[in-house]
Design an enzyme around this catalytic site. Structure first.
Site, PDB file in Angstrom:
ATOM      1  CB  SER A 112       2.576   6.471  -2.635  1.00 55.85           C
ATOM      2  OG  SER A 112       2.515   6.819  -1.302  1.00 55.85           O
ATOM      3  CG  HIS A 113      -1.553   7.884  -1.210  1.00 59.18           C
ATOM      4  ND1 HIS A 113      -0.385   8.478  -1.628  1.00 59.18           N
ATOM      5  CD2 HIS A 113      -2.560   8.636  -1.699  1.00 59.18           C
ATOM      6  CE1 HIS A 113      -0.673   9.573  -2.322  1.00 59.18           C
ATOM      7  NE2 HIS A 113      -1.983   9.692  -2.379  1.00 59.18           N
ATOM      8  CG  ASP A 276       1.860   5.097   2.244  1.00 61.60           C
ATOM      9  OD1 ASP A 276       2.794   4.614   2.894  1.00 61.60           O
ATOM     10  OD2 ASP A 276       2.032   5.890   1.303  1.00 61.60           O
ATOM     11  CG  ASP A 278       5.238   4.452  -0.671  1.00 59.53           C
ATOM     12  OD1 ASP A 278       4.223   4.746  -0.017  1.00 59.53           O
ATOM     13  OD2 ASP A 278       6.037   5.302  -1.104  1.00 59.53           O
ATOM     14  CG  ASP A 280       5.933   7.252   1.769  1.00 53.83           C
ATOM     15  OD1 ASP A 280       4.764   6.828   1.848  1.00 53.83           O
ATOM     16  OD2 ASP A 280       6.362   7.898   0.795  1.00 53.83           O
ATOM     17  NE  ARG A 281       0.751   9.478   1.750  1.00 47.70           N
ATOM     18  CZ  ARG A 281      -0.162  10.260   1.209  1.00 47.70           C
ATOM     19  NH1 ARG A 281      -1.368  10.291   1.739  1.00 47.70           N
ATOM     20  NH2 ARG A 281       0.119  10.994   0.163  1.00 47.70           N
ATOM     21  CE  LYS A 375       4.797  10.598   2.466  1.00 41.52           C
ATOM     22  NZ  LYS A 375       5.161  11.207   1.181  1.00 41.52           N
TER      23      LYS A 375
HETATM   24  C1  VG1 Z   1       0.322  14.045  -1.755  1.00 41.84           C
HETATM   25  C2  VG1 Z   1       0.468  14.737  -0.421  1.00 41.84           C
HETATM   26  C3  VG1 Z   1       1.912  15.163  -0.215  1.00 41.84           C
HETATM   27  C4  VG1 Z   1       2.819  13.935  -0.338  1.00 41.84           C
HETATM   28  C5  VG1 Z   1       2.581  13.257  -1.668  1.00 41.84           C
HETATM   29  C6  VG1 Z   1       3.365  11.969  -1.808  1.00 41.84           C
HETATM   30  O1  VG1 Z   1       0.647  14.936  -2.803  1.00 41.84           O
HETATM   31  O2  VG1 Z   1      -0.400  15.856  -0.340  1.00 41.84           O
HETATM   32  O3  VG1 Z   1       2.025  15.781   1.041  1.00 41.84           O
HETATM   33  O4  VG1 Z   1       4.163  14.308  -0.237  1.00 41.84           O
HETATM   34  O5  VG1 Z   1       1.198  12.935  -1.807  1.00 41.84           O
HETATM   35  O6  VG1 Z   1       3.046  11.081  -0.794  1.00 41.84           O
HETATM   36  P1  VG1 Z   1      -0.463  15.717  -3.653  1.00 41.84           P
HETATM   37  O7  VG1 Z   1       0.304  16.473  -4.701  1.00 41.84           O
HETATM   38  O8  VG1 Z   1      -1.407  14.694  -4.178  1.00 41.84           O
HETATM   39  O9  VG1 Z   1      -1.164  16.613  -2.678  1.00 41.84           O
HETATM   40  V1  VG1 Z   1       3.244   9.435  -1.036  1.00 41.84           V
HETATM   41  O10 VG1 Z   1       3.014   8.652   0.364  1.00 41.84           O
HETATM   42  O11 VG1 Z   1       1.993   9.260  -2.226  1.00 41.84           O
HETATM   43  O12 VG1 Z   1       4.716   9.269  -1.760  1.00 41.84           O
HETATM   44 CO    CO Z   2       3.585   6.761   0.276  1.00 50.75          CO
END
Ligand code: VG1
Ligand code: CO
Length: 542
Positions: A112-113, A276, A278, A280-281, A375
């Site tokens: 992801s990010h 981001d 992948d 989804d953000r 998302k």
């Molecule tokens: C973070 C965010 C959470 C989100 C998750 C996955 O998790 O706070 O809201 O769902 O990333 O997002 P954490 O446990 O680090 O707070 V993504 O775009 O990385 O799939």
């Molecule tokens: Co993501």
């Protein structure tokens, strides 16, 4: 021919908030990804002959991982794999493809990010047949299985050509390399008024979309520039790169600074958006006006009926607990329920499947709806475009109007990244131990009304999830939340979520950090963050 390979378990193959996420070097260890994939297949039932969707965000090690997954899926007995061309599928597109093709599930390769590249992070995650992240009982089963795994099964076969559309075979299993954008773009076209958005662009409206050299580039170019006529140059950093060009593909004010600076200038575009790694953000910025994700969720909920896919209104809203209460105020006005869930998209799945919620969101730049079970960054951008195309006001005007009607929830998140894990755990344990003593105490002029450790009872399957973040509520309606991240790959990340409601119109234009300064001080002092972690300030403020 199927090869059975002897292996030994690794420690800690435990999926976090959103799948298994580790450094690339961890994933490159012999048998590492194989153990996880076999652990996953061993935890699933009755997928013989079924379809599996495979794709990722294009980061370093994506292609290697996909070849392994395909050969193991063939050995496990899947009938068909649909894989995005080039190994590409954004997370929301994977969710869309799983649903559209009625697949058994999908494997998404992404961190992801998190940063990518040889020295960056990699990740793998399993989504179930509704298109959403596997629920906890599935991820727990995978974890248990990976602790005792002794062998895995993989097809002895050549790598498949990921760059040519069409059908090949691995053993008896069919592999179909599909266009990663097509199904997703079609779904977007069915939800939003593309004609109205085209007219908006034709009228001179301008936007910039920062794909951050990650997966959304091809999606944004096809949909925004080509289908909607936003014109070439709208998409910045549109080519997916294995290391995201060395950037951190996290759409926030720190990592998408170039875009933000553009939008804060007098002659900037009308709308700025970013996604981001992948896809989804999303981050939404109007000229001169950053929209917090919590406000974006509330504004989308209040205006969703303007888009054809939501013209009959919404059934309910769901937000993660740390997300601000702005959406709750909209829900109240609409006469629908606003559900409060733990952090992570997997908790929305049951509510969406049951038709209890239509739109969902998280403060971490995540927004989406019942169209998929993830998302969806571009969805949020298209929703904003649809709203702007109908209302023909600026983003700043829409936001100001929203606050006028509902009041403003000042909101910020402070992250302390890569702190010592033991210190972070001790800080949380100490806060937990003090919860009962907090009500009634006056700190920095504010009185604590109540404090708890958030637990969620799923209204559909009855499952209970505990220890999801410490909440401190104050008598003036302010709230503090402390939580440890479940997606980091180095040390611990302590997140502080701060919120204060302001009904007074005359006080809607304060600087966010100024408006929350008193609360920030309390948040730092209460658990003595500096004393425990040695940090006098957060590493990221959003
Ligand atoms: C973070 C965010 C959470 C989100 C998750 C996955 O998790 O706070 O809201 O769902 O990333 O997002 P954490 O446990 O680090 O707070 V993504 O775009 O990385 O799939
Ligand atoms: Co993501």
């Amino acid at each position: 021919m199927i090869r059975v390979v002897a292996t030994t378990p690794f420690e800690g193959q435990k999926p976090g908030t959103s799948g298994l996420r580790k450094k690339v070097t961890v994933f490159q260890q012999p048998h590492y990804i194989e153990n996880f994939v076999q652990g996953l297949f061993d935890s699933l039932d009755a997928f013989e002959g079924e379809t599996l969707i495979v794709g990722g965000d294009g980061r370093y090690y994506n292609r290697e991982a996909i070849q392994i997954v395909i050969k193991m899926a063939a050995a496990a007995g899947f009938g068909r794999v649909l894989v995005g061309k080039g190994g590409i599928l954004s997370t929301p597109a994977a969710s869309c493809v799983i649903r559209k093709h009625e697949a058994f599930g999908g494997i998404i390769l992404s961190a992801s990010h998190n940063p990518g590249g040889e020295h960056g992070d990699f990740g793998i995650k399993y989504n179930i047949g509704n298109g959403g992240p596997a629920p906890e009982h599935v991820t727990d089963a995978i974890f248990e299985r990976t602790k005792t795994i002794r062998e895995y099964r993989i097809m002895d076969a050549d790598d498949i050509d990921l760059d040519t559309l069409g059908i090949t075979r691995v053993g008896d299993m069919v592999v179909d390399v599909i266009d990663p954008v097509e199904d997703y773009a079609e779904l977007m076209g069915s939800l939003f008024d593309f004609d109205a958005i085209r007219d908006l662009f034709a009228s001179g409206f301008t936007m910039r979309f920062d794909a951050m050299s990650a997966v959304t580039g091809p999606y944004a170019s096809a949909i925004l520039e080509e289908a909607l006529g936003a014109g070439p140059g709208t998409v910045m950093h549109g080519e997916p790169l294995p290391d995201f060009g060395g950037h951190h593909p996290d759409p926030n004010l720190v990592h998408a600074k170039e875009l933000n600076d553009l939008l804060m200038s007098q002659d900037g575009p009308d709308l700025g958006a970013a996604s981001d790694g992948d896809g989804d953000r999303n981050m939404i910025i109007g000229r001169g006006r950053f929209v917090t994700p919590s406000d974006s969720l509330a504004i989308i909920a209040a205006n969703a009926h303007l888009a054809p896919g939501y013209k009959d209104g919404i059934a309910g809203i769901a937000r993660s607990m740390p997300t601000s209460g702005a959406a709750d105020r909209v829900a109240e006005k609409l006469g629908v329920t606003c559900y409060e869930t733990p952090t992570g998209w997997k908790f929305f799945g049951n509510l969406l499947d049951a038709g209890l919620a239509t739109v969902c969101g998280e403060e971490s730049f995540g927004t989406g709806s019942n169209h998929v079970r993830e998302k969806d960054g571009l969805w949020a951008v298209l929703m904003w475009l649809n709203i702007l195309a109908v209302r023909r006001q600026s983003v700043a005007e829409i936001v100001a109007g929203h606050w006028e009607t509902f009041g403003r929830n000042y909101y910020t998140r402070h992250d302390y990244e890569e702190v010592d894990s033991a210190a972070a755990d001790a800080l949380m344990a100490d806060l937990r131990a003090r919860l009962d003593t907090l009500p009634g105490t006056v700190i920095n002029g504010l009185t604590v009304e109540s404090a708890d450790d958030f637990a969620y009872n799923d209204p559909i399957d009855g499952s209970v999830t505990t220890k999801q973040g410490i909440r401190v509520f104050f008598t003036d309606g302010s709230r503090l939340v402390y939580r440890l991240s479940g997606t980091g790959t180095a040390g611990a990340t302590l997140r502080l979520y701060l919120e204060r409601f302001e009904a007074d119109l005359a006080r809607h234009d304060l600087d966010t950090q100024d408006a929350l300064a008193a609360l920030v001080q309390i948040a730092r002092d209460l658990p003595d963050i500096e004393g425990r972690t040695g940090r006098s300030a957060p590493t990221v403020i959003t």
